[in-house]
Design an enzyme around this catalytic site. Sequence first.
Site, PDB file in Angstrom:
ATOM      1  N   LYS A 101      33.089  28.677  13.314  1.00  0.00           N
ATOM      2  CA  LYS A 101      33.331  27.888  14.530  1.00  0.00           C
ATOM      3  C   LYS A 101      32.195  26.938  14.928  1.00  0.00           C
ATOM      4  CE  LYS A 101      36.911  28.562  15.155  1.00  0.00           C
ATOM      5  NZ  LYS A 101      37.964  28.308  14.118  1.00  0.00           N
ATOM      6  N   ALA A 102      31.301  26.665  13.972  1.00  0.00           N
ATOM      7  CA  ALA A 102      30.193  25.756  14.288  1.00  0.00           C
ATOM      8  C   ALA A 102      30.561  24.293  14.071  1.00  0.00           C
ATOM      9  CB  ALA A 102      28.984  26.114  13.429  1.00  0.00           C
ATOM     10  N   THR A 104      32.524  23.519  10.916  1.00  0.00           N
ATOM     11  CA  THR A 104      32.639  23.484   9.451  1.00  0.00           C
ATOM     12  C   THR A 104      33.681  22.466   8.982  1.00  0.00           C
ATOM     13  OG1 THR A 104      32.618  25.882   9.845  1.00  0.00           O
ATOM     14  CG2 THR A 104      32.517  25.148   7.557  1.00  0.00           C
ATOM     15  N   TRP A 106      35.051  19.975  10.512  1.00  0.00           N
ATOM     16  CA  TRP A 106      34.640  18.616  10.865  1.00  0.00           C
ATOM     17  C   TRP A 106      33.698  18.076   9.787  1.00  0.00           C
ATOM     18  CZ3 TRP A 106      31.798  17.565  16.196  1.00  0.00           C
ATOM     19  CH2 TRP A 106      31.832  16.193  16.457  1.00  0.00           C
ATOM     20  N   HIS A 163      30.882  30.289   4.853  1.00  0.00           N
ATOM     21  CA  HIS A 163      30.270  30.836   6.072  1.00  0.00           C
ATOM     22  C   HIS A 163      29.194  31.869   5.703  1.00  0.00           C
ATOM     23  CE1 HIS A 163      33.086  28.899   8.644  1.00  0.00           C
ATOM     24  NE2 HIS A 163      34.118  29.661   8.363  1.00  0.00           N
ATOM     25  N   ARG A 186      25.840  25.150  15.882  1.00  0.00           N
ATOM     26  CA  ARG A 186      26.427  24.749  17.169  1.00  0.00           C
ATOM     27  C   ARG A 186      25.826  25.607  18.261  1.00  0.00           C
ATOM     28  NH1 ARG A 186      32.983  24.864  18.425  1.00  0.00           N
ATOM     29  NH2 ARG A 186      32.892  23.625  20.335  1.00  0.00           N
ATOM     30  N   SER A 194      34.588  29.507  21.246  1.00  0.00           N
ATOM     31  CA  SER A 194      35.511  29.035  20.205  1.00  0.00           C
ATOM     32  C   SER A 194      35.925  30.202  19.293  1.00  0.00           C
ATOM     33  CB  SER A 194      34.820  27.928  19.397  1.00  0.00           C
ATOM     34  OG  SER A 194      35.632  27.491  18.358  1.00  0.00           O
ATOM     35  N   PHE A 287      37.613  13.892  17.150  1.00  0.00           N
ATOM     36  CA  PHE A 287      38.460  15.057  17.443  1.00  0.00           C
ATOM     37  C   PHE A 287      39.920  14.619  17.596  1.00  0.00           C
ATOM     38  CE2 PHE A 287      40.561  18.024  20.328  1.00  0.00           C
ATOM     39  CZ  PHE A 287      40.368  19.208  19.640  1.00  0.00           C
ATOM     40  N   MET A 314      42.390  23.400  16.248  1.00  0.00           N
ATOM     41  CA  MET A 314      41.685  22.279  16.873  1.00  0.00           C
ATOM     42  C   MET A 314      41.935  22.441  18.368  1.00  0.00           C
ATOM     43  SD  MET A 314      40.587  20.417  14.236  1.00  0.00           S
ATOM     44  CE  MET A 314      40.346  18.762  14.748  1.00  0.00           C
ATOM     45  N   LYS A 316      39.628  22.434  21.641  1.00  0.00           N
ATOM     46  CA  LYS A 316      39.157  21.461  22.640  1.00  0.00           C
ATOM     47  C   LYS A 316      38.166  20.464  22.046  1.00  0.00           C
ATOM     48  CE  LYS A 316      39.560  23.829  27.072  1.00  0.00           C
ATOM     49  NZ  LYS A 316      38.770  24.363  28.194  1.00  0.00           N
ATOM     50  N   GLY A 317      37.340  20.959  21.114  1.00  0.00           N
ATOM     51  CA  GLY A 317      36.348  20.081  20.486  1.00  0.00           C
ATOM     52  C   GLY A 317      35.353  19.506  21.472  1.00  0.00           C
TER      53      GLY A 317
END
Length: 355
Positions: A101-102, A104, A106, A163, A186, A194, A287, A314, A316-317
């Site tokens: 959830k950092a 990745t 993206w 991960h 993050r 997240s 996003f 996806m 809230k970003g």
Amino acid sequence: MLVLTVAGILAALSGVVLYFKLKSMRLVDRVKLQMAIHAKLRIPQLFQLTGLDTRMKPKLTQFTASNGYKILLPSPFTVAVNEILKFKVREDDVFIVAYPKAGTTWMQEIVWLICNDGNIKEANKQLLTLRSPFLEIVDCHLRNGFQSLENWSRNKQRVIKTHLPYELLPEDIRKGKRCKIIYVARNPKDLCVSYYHFHRCSKMLKDPGTWPEFFANFCSHRVGFGDWFDHTLKFWEKYQEDKEKIYFETYENLKKDLRKEVESMSKFLEKKLSEQQLDAISEHCTFDSMSKNRSTNMSMLGQNSISTKKSKFMRKGQVGDWRNYFTINQSLAFDELYQEKSKERDLIFLLEIEF
Ligand code: PPS
């Protein structure tokens, strides 16, 4: 009678052959076969229809790798770890490493485009999970993993998602083999929120319980991939030692100025891109754009993987969503933990962004 006896002997013999064949297979290949059979027989759907799908839920496993490193992992992720330690790294490999959830996904899309001349048309044609495989999973429907990377064409650069912590990356990396690593970090407060929501919707993960329960588990490392501090601080340290091999990026910096970061990463990866290509990659990777894009938004995984009624991949970003979840006491307690764990290290995260 004779025919029946011969048929019986043949059946028994093929059973024995099959047994030894399965036994001699690598665990990763056996699990892949098992998953293919499950998919063919529609076993997950059957469990869902009968209301027994909780039986398909994986557990968290305290796993000890063959090099002695201990880590808490969702059980499906344990299958390939020992094979990964022996994984043959190529000089042009790019590893995207991140705690879950950092950011990745993206980073995978950004890096894949940087490595492929900003070819957005091609990116949109094929799912990101197939273009940039997830190292620690077994190859399965719509998701490439360890085996596909082993068989990846030599003419095509590999953009590898993982991960895993530094200690469980392929031994080749620690022995000094050339390759590039981009680590994404993050701010842990947003990451925890997240991760909580991902546990709510992912069928691969345990139910997170209430927010305070999940927060307590995150702080005491009782979540998949273990201690966020160990994971992130280790890469921060390794980055200081070798800035040619490791690029340390943060979710918040991407959010602040995506165009600038894309340009800087393309330099790190030694890829010459035109101003127009850099602009196009940055626009494609917002996003808004990625959450509408079927190739990146994970909608193709379907309800058997992610229950969209509960949350979305996806989601809230945003930077700063933690303020909607952390109580004042939770925030203070976490700040204290952060101070204690990251003492003498100058790693500071933005907890919100003012534009
Ligand atoms: S995973 O499952 O661990 O691989 O998840 P990961 O991709 O690391 O993290 C998912 C979070 O990243 C957000 N995301 C983005 N934010 C901003 N811009 C873009 N383009 C983008 N793509 C993914 C995603 O929404 C998850 O964060 P939350 O806070 O839950 O929305």
